[in-house]
Design a protein around this motif. Structure first.
Motif, PDB file in Angstrom:
ATOM      1  N   UNK A   1       0.817  -1.216   0.000  1.00 55.60           N
ATOM      2  CA  UNK A   1       0.000   0.000   0.000  1.00 55.60           C
ATOM      3  C   UNK A   1       0.850   1.264   0.000  1.00 55.60           C
ATOM      4  N   UNK A   2       2.001   1.228   0.659  1.00 57.14           N
ATOM      5  CA  UNK A   2       2.855   2.418   0.676  1.00 57.14           C
ATOM      6  C   UNK A   2       3.409   2.714  -0.720  1.00 57.14           C
ATOM      7  N   UNK A   3       3.620   1.680  -1.508  1.00 57.67           N
ATOM      8  CA  UNK A   3       4.083   1.882  -2.889  1.00 57.67           C
ATOM      9  C   UNK A   3       2.944   2.410  -3.771  1.00 57.67           C
ATOM     10  N   UNK A   4       1.730   1.913  -3.527  1.00 56.90           N
ATOM     11  CA  UNK A   4       0.571   2.346  -4.316  1.00 56.90           C
ATOM     12  C   UNK A   4       0.098   3.751  -3.947  1.00 56.90           C
ATOM     13  N   UNK A   5       0.351   4.163  -2.708  1.00 58.26           N
ATOM     14  CA  UNK A   5      -0.184   5.431  -2.195  1.00 58.26           C
ATOM     15  C   UNK A   5       0.924   6.341  -1.661  1.00 58.26           C
ATOM     16  N   UNK A   6       1.990   6.514  -2.422  1.00 60.73           N
ATOM     17  CA  UNK A   6       3.169   7.263  -1.977  1.00 60.73           C
ATOM     18  C   UNK A   6       2.873   8.696  -1.545  1.00 60.73           C
ATOM     19  N   UNK A   7       1.799   9.260  -2.076  1.00 65.35           N
ATOM     20  CA  UNK A   7       1.487  10.645  -1.726  1.00 65.35           C
ATOM     21  C   UNK A   7       0.048  10.811  -1.242  1.00 65.35           C
ATOM     22  N   UNK A   8      -0.535   9.718  -0.745  1.00 65.06           N
ATOM     23  CA  UNK A   8      -1.918   9.805  -0.263  1.00 65.06           C
ATOM     24  C   UNK A   8      -2.062   9.005   1.038  1.00 65.06           C
ATOM     25  N   UNK A   9      -1.753   9.666   2.152  1.00 64.60           N
ATOM     26  CA  UNK A   9      -1.790   8.973   3.449  1.00 64.60           C
ATOM     27  C   UNK A   9      -3.201   8.522   3.822  1.00 64.60           C
ATOM     28  N   UNK A  10      -4.206   9.246   3.368  1.00 58.61           N
ATOM     29  CA  UNK A  10      -5.579   8.869   3.701  1.00 58.61           C
ATOM     30  C   UNK A  10      -5.984   7.571   2.990  1.00 58.61           C
ATOM     31  N   UNK A  11      -5.617   7.446   1.730  1.00 63.46           N
ATOM     32  CA  UNK A  11      -5.912   6.221   0.978  1.00 63.46           C
ATOM     33  C   UNK A  11      -5.107   5.054   1.555  1.00 63.46           C
TER      34      UNK A  11
END
Length: 169
Positions: free
Chosen positions: A142-152
């Protein structure tokens, strides 16, 4: 390494430094508002040995009366915290420290359901290697998929967290 720049999501491998950082911060918080504290807990992934995490120390400060939380703002500001209010996350006073952010305080009334869930989830991961590994793999993905979206990133972990909490309720 501690610190997560605003708007970024990444994980770092677990380090003993996180436990030391928590203990140092706990001492500072106790010095400032200790008479009003029920307990101070290390929560979140940095509180689970050998679990990769965002490099932010999450601290739960348990108090007797939620309405007293605003009374501690100036004392916590003395040690570098910024008060963000009660509208960021449910049923808690939220404080952050540093830019990049290195520490967060979640101030709960004793017995709060969100506090209890945080502690149960942490303890489950501490005692179940298989679940800890599964959670870490999910977080890395998830951290790779959402590198700039902490909420997602946080939202996408919800099913796993609820599944674990269903086992311990």
């Amino acid at each position: 390494m501690l610190g997560l720049p605003e708007g970024e999501v990444f994980l770092t491998p677990w380090t003993q430094e996180w436990e030391r950082e928590f203990l140092l911060e706990k001492e500072k918080i106790q010095k400032e508002i200790g008479d009003n504290i029920v307990e101070i807990h290390h929560i979140g992934s940095t509180a689970v040995k050998k679990l990769s995490a965002k490099p932010i120390i999450d601290i739960a400060v348990e108090i007797n009366d939620f309405n007293e939380g605003e009374n501690y703002v100036s004392s916590l500001e003395k040690i570098g915290y910024s008060y963000k209010g009660t509208n960021i996350l449910p049923d808690r006073h939220y404080f952050s420290k540093g830019e990049p952010r290195t520490h967060q305080i979640h101030m709960y009334q004793s017995g709060n359901k969100y506090l209890q869930e945080q502690l149960k989830f942490r303890d489950y991961l501490r005692n179940n290697d298989e679940a800890k590994i599964e959670y870490e793999q999910l977080k890395l993905k998830l951290s790779k998929l959402n590198k700039s979206n902490k909420h997602k990133y946080a939202e996408d972990k919800t099913h796993f967290v609820k599944t674990i909490l269903g086992k311990v309720q």
